[in-house]
Structures are given as C-alpha cells and as structure tokens.
Motif scaffolding. Sequence first.
Motif, mmCIF file in Angstrom:
data_model
loop_
_atom_site.group_PDB
_atom_site.id
_atom_site.type_symbol
_atom_site.label_atom_id
_atom_site.label_comp_id
_atom_site.label_asym_id
_atom_site.label_seq_id
_atom_site.Cartn_x
_atom_site.Cartn_y
_atom_site.Cartn_z
ATOM 1 N N VAL A 22 -99.679 81.723 30.816
ATOM 2 C CA VAL A 22 -99.374 81.446 32.228
ATOM 3 C C VAL A 22 -100.523 80.633 32.835
ATOM 4 N N GLY A 23 -100.166 79.522 33.489
ATOM 5 C CA GLY A 23 -101.155 78.735 34.234
ATOM 6 C C GLY A 23 -101.091 79.165 35.684
ATOM 7 N N PHE A 24 -101.996 80.030 36.106
ATOM 8 C CA PHE A 24 -101.931 80.618 37.441
ATOM 9 C C PHE A 24 -102.422 79.623 38.489
ATOM 10 N N LYS A 25 -101.619 79.427 39.530
ATOM 11 C CA LYS A 25 -102.006 78.537 40.633
ATOM 12 C C LYS A 25 -102.710 79.376 41.692
ATOM 13 N N ARG A 62 -99.216 87.290 48.344
ATOM 14 C CA ARG A 62 -99.789 86.039 48.863
ATOM 15 C C ARG A 62 -98.864 85.382 49.877
ATOM 16 N N ASP A 122 -93.175 82.042 50.626
ATOM 17 C CA ASP A 122 -94.003 82.566 49.529
ATOM 18 C C ASP A 122 -95.022 81.509 49.135
ATOM 19 N N ASP A 123 -95.955 81.874 48.254
ATOM 20 C CA ASP A 123 -96.968 80.887 47.843
ATOM 21 C C ASP A 123 -96.422 79.939 46.780
ATOM 22 N N VAL A 124 -95.774 80.502 45.753
ATOM 23 C CA VAL A 124 -95.348 79.696 44.600
ATOM 24 C C VAL A 124 -93.879 79.980 44.279
ATOM 25 N N LEU A 125 -93.102 78.915 44.052
ATOM 26 C CA LEU A 125 -91.759 79.074 43.481
ATOM 27 C C LEU A 125 -91.889 78.728 42.000
ATOM 28 N N ALA A 126 -91.617 79.698 41.133
ATOM 29 C CA ALA A 126 -91.687 79.448 39.688
ATOM 30 C C ALA A 126 -90.252 79.398 39.156
ATOM 31 N N THR A 127 -89.749 80.500 38.596
ATOM 32 C CA THR A 127 -88.361 80.488 38.108
ATOM 33 C C THR A 127 -87.347 80.642 39.250
ATOM 34 N N GLY A 128 -87.827 81.048 40.421
ATOM 35 C CA GLY A 128 -86.944 81.186 41.579
ATOM 36 C C GLY A 128 -86.338 82.565 41.743
ATOM 37 N N GLY A 129 -86.580 83.460 40.783
ATOM 38 C CA GLY A 129 -85.975 84.797 40.855
ATOM 39 C C GLY A 129 -86.432 85.590 42.070
ATOM 40 N N THR A 130 -87.707 85.473 42.397
ATOM 41 C CA THR A 130 -88.255 86.221 43.535
ATOM 42 C C THR A 130 -87.625 85.734 44.839
ATOM 43 N N LEU A 154 -93.225 74.932 41.010
ATOM 44 C CA LEU A 154 -93.441 74.561 39.600
ATOM 45 C C LEU A 154 -92.157 73.920 39.109
HETATM 46 P P1 AMP Z 1 -90.582 83.405 40.267
HETATM 47 O O1 AMP Z 1 -89.786 84.616 40.637
HETATM 48 O O2 AMP Z 1 -90.598 83.144 38.786
HETATM 49 O O3 AMP Z 1 -90.196 82.192 41.076
HETATM 50 O O4 AMP Z 1 -92.105 83.726 40.598
HETATM 51 C C1 AMP Z 1 -92.592 83.540 41.891
HETATM 52 C C2 AMP Z 1 -93.508 84.665 42.279
HETATM 53 O O5 AMP Z 1 -94.459 84.943 41.266
HETATM 54 C C3 AMP Z 1 -94.302 84.275 43.506
HETATM 55 O O6 AMP Z 1 -94.376 85.397 44.368
HETATM 56 C C4 AMP Z 1 -95.657 83.864 42.984
HETATM 57 O O7 AMP Z 1 -96.678 84.416 43.778
HETATM 58 C C5 AMP Z 1 -95.732 84.416 41.574
HETATM 59 N N1 AMP Z 1 -96.014 83.391 40.555
HETATM 60 C C6 AMP Z 1 -95.209 83.025 39.532
HETATM 61 N N2 AMP Z 1 -95.777 82.114 38.747
HETATM 62 C C7 AMP Z 1 -96.986 81.856 39.299
HETATM 63 C C8 AMP Z 1 -98.070 80.968 38.954
HETATM 64 N N3 AMP Z 1 -98.009 80.166 37.881
HETATM 65 N N4 AMP Z 1 -99.160 80.963 39.740
HETATM 66 C C9 AMP Z 1 -99.224 81.771 40.833
HETATM 67 N N5 AMP Z 1 -98.251 82.614 41.203
HETATM 68 C C10 AMP Z 1 -97.137 82.658 40.451
#
Ligand code: AMP
Length: 174
Positions: A22-25, A62, A122-130, A154
């Motif tokens: 995981v590359g943490f932002k 965050r 939120d701070d980061v959208l990764a897979t979008g599940g959250t 991302l």
């Molecule tokens: P997701 O559900 O995969 O979109 O993940 C988004 C949630 O996980 C957000 O609340 C982010 O804070 C955290 N997150 C996921 N991936 C990262 C990342 N690479 N860097 C920082 N936070 C992340």
Amino acid sequence: MTDTERLRNLIREIPDFPRPGVGFKDITPLLADPVAFSTVVDLIVVHFGRGNIDKVCGIEARGFIVAAPVAYHCGAGFVPIRKAGKLPSESESEPYVLEYGEEILEIHRDGVLPGERVLIVDDVLATGGTAAAAVELVTRLGGKIEGVGCVIELEDLGGRSKLDGVEFFSLLRM
Ligand code: AMP
C-alpha cells in the motif's frame, strides 16, 4: 506554481503503510500548512456552493479534519460517519469491503433528516467502497446526496465507478 501543484507537493507518500504493497497518501504536511489547508477547504466549498448544503458528513478519521471546516464555511452542520461501535446513540450500519476483509460504517439515525442536502467528505477515494457505504447510509436516512468531495482520488483504482449518479469532486488525482 498552481494551487494544485502546491497541494500535490504537500502529500507525502509512505510506501508499504499500513501494509506491504500500500502506498499511503499522508496528508499531514498539507494539513500543517496554513495556506494549503485553507485552499483545500475553500476549493471544496466553492465547488459545492455555500448555502447549498444542510449537512456535511465526514468519514472517520481523517475525513473529519477536512469535513468540519467545510461544514463551517458552507453554513452547514457537521455529522460524523464512524467505524462500528463508536457512536453513542441509535445508529444505522452499513458493511463495506476493504482490500482485506470487511468493515462497518455507522451514522446516528437523527444525524440527517429526510430531505436534507448532504455533502460527504473524506481524505482519499481509493476503491470507493467507503464513500459508497457513506452514500448508502445517508440515502437510507432520506438525505439528498449533493455530492462526495475528497482531497485525493487514486484514479487507477476506479473508485468513481462505485458512485454512479453521484457528483464526485477530488482536488488531486494521483
Ligand atoms: P476505499 O474504501 O478503498 O475507497 O478507501 C478509502 C478509505 O481508506 C479512506 O477513508 C482513506 O482514508 C483510506 N485509504 C485507502 N487507501 C488509502 C491510501 N493509499 N492512502 C491513504 N488513505 C487511504
């Protein structure tokens, strides 16, 4: 340098955190910079419009940091969306899938009233599940989703596709 370039330079990438691969932002350098922090808040507020939002829901943890000043500047209330078991009053729950395993998000039942206009932050959208789970919770309470706003998207993970029909705004695509 543009505003966006300045913000991008304040995101610290931490490799293999919290897990290998995981590359943490890390947005803490951005939050610690007074101009950058206010720019992030202002750009989100300007995108969604002052006076157009009744509640801003921030996603633990965050997301809270960005959502609270966005709510203040929108003239909206702030509502926390938290991990399971943290909220003290009656709550709605929604499970969502993470990279490894499942999590649960919760919102107080009286946090959003039917018909209220809601922005999720939120701070980061990764897979979008959250974000999708947060949209589901607010929708279940009868809130009208005005949009989802994030600092970082991302892009390669395609999280936007989980927010079909929802206005999505990110400041930085990485
Ligand atoms: P997701 O559900 O995969 O979109 O993940 C988004 C949630 O996980 C957000 O609340 C982010 O804070 C955290 N997150 C996921 N991936 C990262 C990342 N690479 N860097 C920082 N936070 C992340």
